[in-house]
Design an enzyme around this catalytic site. Structure first.
Site, mmCIF file in Angstrom:
data_model
loop_
_atom_site.group_PDB
_atom_site.id
_atom_site.type_symbol
_atom_site.label_atom_id
_atom_site.label_comp_id
_atom_site.label_asym_id
_atom_site.label_seq_id
_atom_site.Cartn_x
_atom_site.Cartn_y
_atom_site.Cartn_z
ATOM 1 C CE LYS A 77 33.661 -15.256 10.690
ATOM 2 N NZ LYS A 77 34.917 -15.399 11.440
ATOM 3 C CG ASP A 118 31.072 -17.589 18.211
ATOM 4 O OD1 ASP A 118 30.717 -18.198 19.217
ATOM 5 O OD2 ASP A 118 32.095 -16.882 18.155
#
Length: 407
Positions: free
Chosen positions: A80, A128
């Site tokens: 990410k 998340d």
């Protein structure tokens, strides 16, 4: 277990765009290389390993299998950082230019040359776990403030990892999609800047930057494979940004004969599968609960959907037990393979391959055989150590030490 499947009718799906401009976001090898020019200047940048798994390939009946291991990316545990932190830097560069009339270099931003401007910027997002960690890390590197919104199912370990980077973490009731809406509303009220990896009406540019950052992975893989061309790529998907970025980059790089692309989602949050059935972006509802926390998304990204709709050859939905089995298989090593540490979302693409190969008819329809060269991307490592230990039966740190001792 494979619990959902959709095989598009290629004769009736939309054609893939002929150029990068047609995808709607910064797509393709040229944009990936542009992102690399920025990201390669960050401290600790290195290409992540492409791990061959010949033992598992032989067991499954495919010719070659490669696993791109993203767990070491900037020591954040997942891929990410290539999206969230990259977008934070681009955003800060734009803000500094607008406020000072000077276009800063990436080196200047990282060195704190515009620290006063950066300190006045607050970025926020819903997560998340992994995306929020990336945004918080990028903000910390550049001297910005960050507020990260998590929903009620995000584990304490993931929340603590974000807070450790200096972010203010706010837990909300509801799902990831509820947190996305709250983040935008709060940003509008406070004058903050949303750095989201999903797009929605009126919000597309920053998710496009994030997808551009993700596409760097495809270019690293292409460099690592050399003349070898993958025939099949299995990609886990939440809102779809990661999958669309990799598909678009590889489709262009390997034209006119690109790999077949297969998306993999949790059965409880298979919004791309639902969208494929409907032929348009479609949300799924419910609590979306799954151990694949990074994929527990009920609403597809409107920016990612056109590329996914044009390029996906099969949509799969899996139950959590398939993920557990794949994590354990990777941890023990199959047929002499070196052990690999994979988190719940990170194992999803490979779990999809394992389920397909257990179904000879489906494997045949997708052209998978002992001649195939298959790629899976391990998007995260053991980002929740307690959950990893519960599933695999060993501490990730213990396994890492054993692997290091064996080298």
């Amino acid at each position: 277990m494979l619990s959902g499947l959709f095989l598009p009718d290629h004769a009736h799906r939309p054609p893939a765009p002929a150029s990068a401009d047609g995808f709607g976001f910064p797509a393709g090898p040229a944009h990936a290389r542009a992102a690399l020019a920025t990201i390669a200047a960050w401290p600790q940048y290195a290409s992540t390993p492409l791990v061959p798994l010949p033992g598992m390939a032989a067991e499954l009946g495919c010719g070659a299998l490669y696993y791109k291991q993203e767990s070491g990316r900037f020591r954040l545990g997942s891929f990410k950082a290539l999206g969230g932190a990259y977008a934070v830097q681009r955003l800060l560069g734009r803000i500094v230019t607008e406020r000072t009339g000077t276009t800063p270099t990436a080196a200047d931003l990282l060195a704190g040359a515009y620290a006063d401007s950066a300190a006045q910027v607050t970025v926020c997002c819903a997560t998340d776990g992994n995306h929020g960690r990336s945004v918080a890390w990028g903000a910390a590197q550049l001297g910005c403030n960050s507020v990260i919104f998590i929903h009620e199912a995000v584990t304490r370990a993931r929340a603590d990892a974000i807070a450790a980077l200096g972010a203010r973490v706010v837990r909300l009731p509801g799902t990831y999609d509820d947190a996305v809406r709250h983040a935008q509303a709060e940003a509008d009220r406070q004058g903050w800047f949303v750095v989201s990896d999903t797009s929605y009406p009126g919000y597309a540019e920053i998710p496009g930057w994030i997808m551009q950052g993700y596409s760097l992975i495809a270019e690293e893989i292409r460099d690592q494979l050399g003349a070898r061309v993958p025939t099949h790529v299995f990609l886990q998907a939440g809102v779809g940004g990661f999958a669309a970025a990799i598909m678009a980059c590889m489709a262009m790089a390997y034209a006119p004969a690109p790999p077949r692309f297969i998306t993999v989602e949790p059965e409880t949050a298979a919004c791309l599968l639902a969208s494929a059935h409907a032929g348009a972006p479609t949300a799924v509802t419910g609590d979306l609960h799954t151990i694949m926390a990074g994929l527990a998304c009920g609403e597809p990204s409107s920016l990612a959907w056109p590329a996914i709709h044009a390029l996906t050859d099969a949509y799969l939905a899996l139950d959590d037990d398939s993920i557990r089995q794949t994590m354990r298989a990777l941890a023990r090593g199959v047929g002499g393979d070196s052990p690999v540490i994979a988190g719940e979302s990170g194992a999803a693409g490979l779990a999809g391959l394992r389920e397909v190969m257990a179904n000879p008819e489906l494997a045949g329809r997708l052209g998978l055989s002992h001649h195939s060269v298959v790629l899976a991307i391990g998007t995260e490592g053991a980002t929740d150590p307690a959950m990893y230990r519960e599933i695999v039966g060993r501490d990730a740190a213990e396994l890492e030490k054993a692997m290091a001792d064996a080298r």
